[in-house]
Structure formats: C-alpha cells, structure tokens
Write a protein that holds these residues in place. Structure first.
Motif, short mmCIF file in Angstrom:
data_model
loop_
_atom_site.label_atom_id
_atom_site.label_comp_id
_atom_site.label_asym_id
_atom_site.label_seq_id
_atom_site.Cartn_x
_atom_site.Cartn_y
_atom_site.Cartn_z
N GLY A 53 -14.27 -67.59 36.05
CA GLY A 53 -15.29 -66.56 36.09
C GLY A 53 -16.23 -66.57 34.91
O GLY A 53 -17.21 -65.82 34.87
N HIS A 54 -15.96 -67.46 33.93
CA HIS A 54 -16.80 -67.52 32.74
C HIS A 54 -17.86 -68.62 32.82
O HIS A 54 -18.51 -68.91 31.81
N TRP A 55 -18.00 -69.23 33.98
CA TRP A 55 -19.10 -70.19 34.16
C TRP A 55 -19.88 -69.75 35.39
O TRP A 55 -19.44 -69.91 36.52
N GLU A 56 -21.06 -69.20 35.15
CA GLU A 56 -21.92 -68.72 36.21
C GLU A 56 -23.18 -69.58 36.27
O GLU A 56 -23.85 -69.78 35.26
N THR A 57 -23.50 -70.06 37.46
CA THR A 57 -24.68 -70.89 37.67
C THR A 57 -25.39 -70.46 38.95
O THR A 57 -24.79 -69.78 39.80
N HIS A 58 -26.62 -70.89 39.11
CA HIS A 58 -27.36 -70.54 40.32
C HIS A 58 -26.85 -71.33 41.52
O HIS A 58 -26.78 -70.81 42.64
N TYR A 59 -26.52 -72.60 41.30
CA TYR A 59 -25.95 -73.47 42.34
C TYR A 59 -24.56 -73.91 41.90
O TYR A 59 -24.23 -73.87 40.71
N PRO A 60 -23.71 -74.34 42.83
CA PRO A 60 -22.39 -74.84 42.43
C PRO A 60 -22.53 -75.97 41.41
O PRO A 60 -23.38 -76.86 41.56
N ALA A 61 -21.71 -75.92 40.38
CA ALA A 61 -21.75 -76.93 39.33
C ALA A 61 -20.33 -77.33 38.95
O ALA A 61 -19.42 -76.51 38.96
N VAL A 62 -20.16 -78.61 38.65
CA VAL A 62 -18.88 -79.12 38.17
C VAL A 62 -19.14 -79.93 36.91
O VAL A 62 -20.22 -80.51 36.74
N ASN A 63 -18.16 -79.94 36.02
CA ASN A 63 -18.33 -80.76 34.81
C ASN A 63 -17.70 -82.12 35.02
O ASN A 63 -16.68 -82.27 35.71
N ALA A 64 -18.31 -83.13 34.47
CA ALA A 64 -17.85 -84.51 34.62
C ALA A 64 -17.93 -85.16 33.25
O ALA A 64 -18.96 -85.73 32.87
N ARG A 116 -20.59 -80.21 29.49
CA ARG A 116 -19.81 -78.98 29.35
C ARG A 116 -18.31 -79.25 29.35
O ARG A 116 -17.79 -80.04 30.13
N GLY A 117 -17.60 -78.53 28.49
CA GLY A 117 -16.15 -78.60 28.45
C GLY A 117 -15.52 -77.47 29.23
O GLY A 117 -16.04 -77.04 30.26
N LEU A 118 -14.40 -76.94 28.71
CA LEU A 118 -13.67 -75.87 29.38
C LEU A 118 -13.85 -74.56 28.61
O LEU A 118 -13.62 -74.50 27.40
N ASP A 119 -14.26 -73.50 29.31
CA ASP A 119 -14.35 -72.19 28.68
C ASP A 119 -12.97 -71.56 28.60
O ASP A 119 -11.98 -72.09 29.13
N HIS A 120 -12.88 -70.39 27.95
CA HIS A 120 -11.55 -69.83 27.70
C HIS A 120 -10.85 -69.38 28.98
O HIS A 120 -9.63 -69.26 29.01
N ASP A 134 -2.40 -83.62 29.48
CA ASP A 134 -2.48 -84.99 29.99
C ASP A 134 -2.90 -85.06 31.45
O ASP A 134 -2.86 -86.13 32.06
N ILE A 135 -3.32 -83.93 32.04
CA ILE A 135 -3.77 -83.91 33.43
C ILE A 135 -5.29 -83.77 33.43
O ILE A 135 -5.84 -82.88 32.79
N PRO A 136 -6.01 -84.64 34.15
CA PRO A 136 -7.46 -84.52 34.22
C PRO A 136 -7.88 -83.17 34.80
O PRO A 136 -7.31 -82.71 35.80
N VAL A 137 -8.86 -82.55 34.16
CA VAL A 137 -9.32 -81.22 34.56
C VAL A 137 -10.82 -81.24 34.83
O VAL A 137 -11.60 -81.76 34.02
N CYS A 138 -11.20 -80.67 35.95
CA CYS A 138 -12.60 -80.48 36.32
C CYS A 138 -12.81 -79.00 36.55
O CYS A 138 -11.99 -78.34 37.18
N GLN A 139 -13.89 -78.44 36.04
CA GLN A 139 -14.17 -77.02 36.21
C GLN A 139 -15.34 -76.82 37.16
O GLN A 139 -16.32 -77.55 37.14
N LEU A 140 -15.20 -75.80 38.01
CA LEU A 140 -16.23 -75.42 38.98
C LEU A 140 -16.76 -74.04 38.64
O LEU A 140 -15.99 -73.15 38.29
N SER A 141 -18.07 -73.86 38.76
CA SER A 141 -18.70 -72.58 38.44
C SER A 141 -18.68 -71.63 39.63
O SER A 141 -18.37 -72.00 40.77
N VAL A 142 -19.03 -70.36 39.36
CA VAL A 142 -19.22 -69.37 40.41
C VAL A 142 -20.69 -68.98 40.45
O VAL A 142 -21.42 -69.15 39.46
N GLN A 143 -21.11 -68.45 41.58
CA GLN A 143 -22.49 -67.99 41.77
C GLN A 143 -22.44 -66.48 41.95
O GLN A 143 -22.35 -65.98 43.07
N SER A 144 -22.48 -65.76 40.84
CA SER A 144 -22.22 -64.32 40.87
C SER A 144 -23.32 -63.52 41.56
O SER A 144 -23.14 -62.34 41.85
#
Length: 261
Positions: A53-64, A116-120, A134-144
């Motif tokens: 919930g701490h990553w808000e964007t206009h369109y869906p976004a993922v970090n790579a 972008r990295g990982l927010d809290h 040691d597990i790969p992590v990808c974060q997805l944003s929300v469109q509030s």
C-alpha cells in the motif's frame, strides 16, 4: 527449505504494521512474522510478488532490479531504523511476466521501474518472514484512485503466477484509520473468513456494502492489496484468519490466507 516446482495454492494478505516493530521486540506482529516459515507457509517459493500500500501509481507498476534497495520511507523514527537493510535479489523476469499477464488481460499500460527498491510495507515484514534475503522479490503498486473491483480483477490476471511457484502477498492493513474502527473490522473478518467466494463481493464492493468503511480506510491504498490477493486466489478459494491483534485499539493487524480449492 528447498525450492519447489509445484504450484502454490495460497495467496496471503498481511498487515505490515508500524515499522517501529523493527526495534520493538515485544511488538505483537514480530512473532507472527518470525514464525512464518514454521507456522504459516513452509515452502520456499521461487519468487515473491508483494503488493504494498506504500507504492501508489497511476498505472500498474512493477520494479525490475538486480538487488532491491531498502527504502526508509518514514520520518522521525529511531536512528537504527535508517541503517537497516534487506538486500533481497530483484526479480526482473517476474516483473516481465507480470507485465505480460496484465497486458494479456487488457491493461495497456504497465510500467517497469528499473530503480525502485522495496518500501517498508514490503521489506519490514519480509525481513522477519525470510531473514536470509535469498528469495527474489518483485513489488507491484496499487492505483488508489481506482476501486476494489479494479484491484480484484488485477489479481485475477495474476493468478497464473501461483502455478509458476510465485508467492503472492498483499501487504497493507486490515484497518488504517484516523479514528476508532473495530465495527468495520469485525464485519470484514466475518465476510472474508466465514464465507467462500459466493459472497466475496461484500469485500470487493466494500464502499456500498461495508458499514463504517470510511472510518476504517479513509484512504484505500492499504486495503487494495487485499483485493489483489483475493483475485489472485482464483475462482474458488477458502479463507482463513491467521493473526489478529491491535495497535492502540484502532490499527488492526489482521492477516489472512486464501487457498485455492
């Protein structure tokens, strides 16, 4: 734990809580996160997709990214909290797969963020759930600015990830209030946990069906990760309440598991 190839049947919604839990050993969420692999989910996933919930964007976004930076997105906390790191590997291939699935489902614009990295909302719980980092992590944003149904459908598009060994986690808050809100939380818990998917619309369409929802979530960004993991759970699922505790009587630490059946 071994990396497994079989399908993951579960999706999860967790309340990440106040980041102060990183320096408060007695915080009520610490044991829940620390015992995650023992008591909640013993498999080691190939990768984790976490919706915060701490990553808000206009369109869906993922970090790579290659390695996730640790974003200290809070103010006026103890100095030690700004030194904490959770250098989990990134998951560029998963980010590309998310983009592929969303575009296949009609989402024309999907943003790939290569910095972008990982927010809290992501790294704080993961630091205790998977301390080896040691597990790969990808974060997805929300469109509030959009609604619960939109986020549910977003999750539905991502449901195939479970078959590929990806653990999908929504990280928000069962309540994220400005005032007292236990009534709403009780209704939400009853509707989610006591029912299978035949009444999921009571959560998805919470704006019209849930009493006092504006007190519980005056801003919806911490609630929408729940909608995403509900969608990702698939057409048929059963729900289980994993944890509940409270912070100052208003912030609910509800956590749920949704298992495909």
């Amino acid at each position: 734990m071994k990396i497994v190839d079989e399908m993951i049947k579960e999706t999860f919604f967790i309340t990440h809580g106040n980041p102060i839990l990183t320096v408060e050993d007695t915080h009520s969420l610490r044991p829940f996160f620390e015992n995650w692999s023992k008591n909640v989910f013993s498999k080691k996933p190939k990768a984790i997709l976490i919706i915060s919930g701490h990553w808000e964007t206009h369109y869906p976004a993922v970090n790579a990214v290659v390695v996730n930076d640790t974003i200290h997105d809070y103010d006026d906390y103890p100095a030690a909290m700004y030194q904490m790191k959770y250098p989990a590997p990134g998951a560029p291939k998963l980010a590309k797969r998310v983009e592929e699935l969303l575009k296949k489902s009609g989402y024309e614009t999907v943003e790939i963020d290569q910095e972008r990295g990982l927010d809290h909302g992501a790294w704080v719980p993961l630091m205790y759930m998977y301390p080896e980092a040691d597990i790969p992590v990808c974060q997805l944003s929300v469109q509030s600015h959009l609604d619960g149904t939109y986020h549910y459908n977003l999750g539905r598009a991502l449901a195939p990830l479970k078959e590929e060994g990806v653990l999908v986690i929504g990280s928000g808050s069962a309540t994220h209030p400005l005032d007292e809100t236990p009534h709403f939380y009780g209704d939400m818990a009853n509707n989610v946990v006591s029912n299978i998917c035949d009444r999921y619309e009571e959560v998805i369409e919470y704006e019209s069906k849930a009493p006092n929802w504006e007190l519980a979530h005056p801003y919806p960004e911490h609630f929408y990760p729940l909608h995403v993991v509900l969608g990702a759970a698939g057409e048929n699922w059963k729900a289980e309440l994993l944890h509940t505790s409270w912070d100052h009587g208003t912030l609910s630490h509800g956590a749920y598991k949704f298992t495909s059946i």
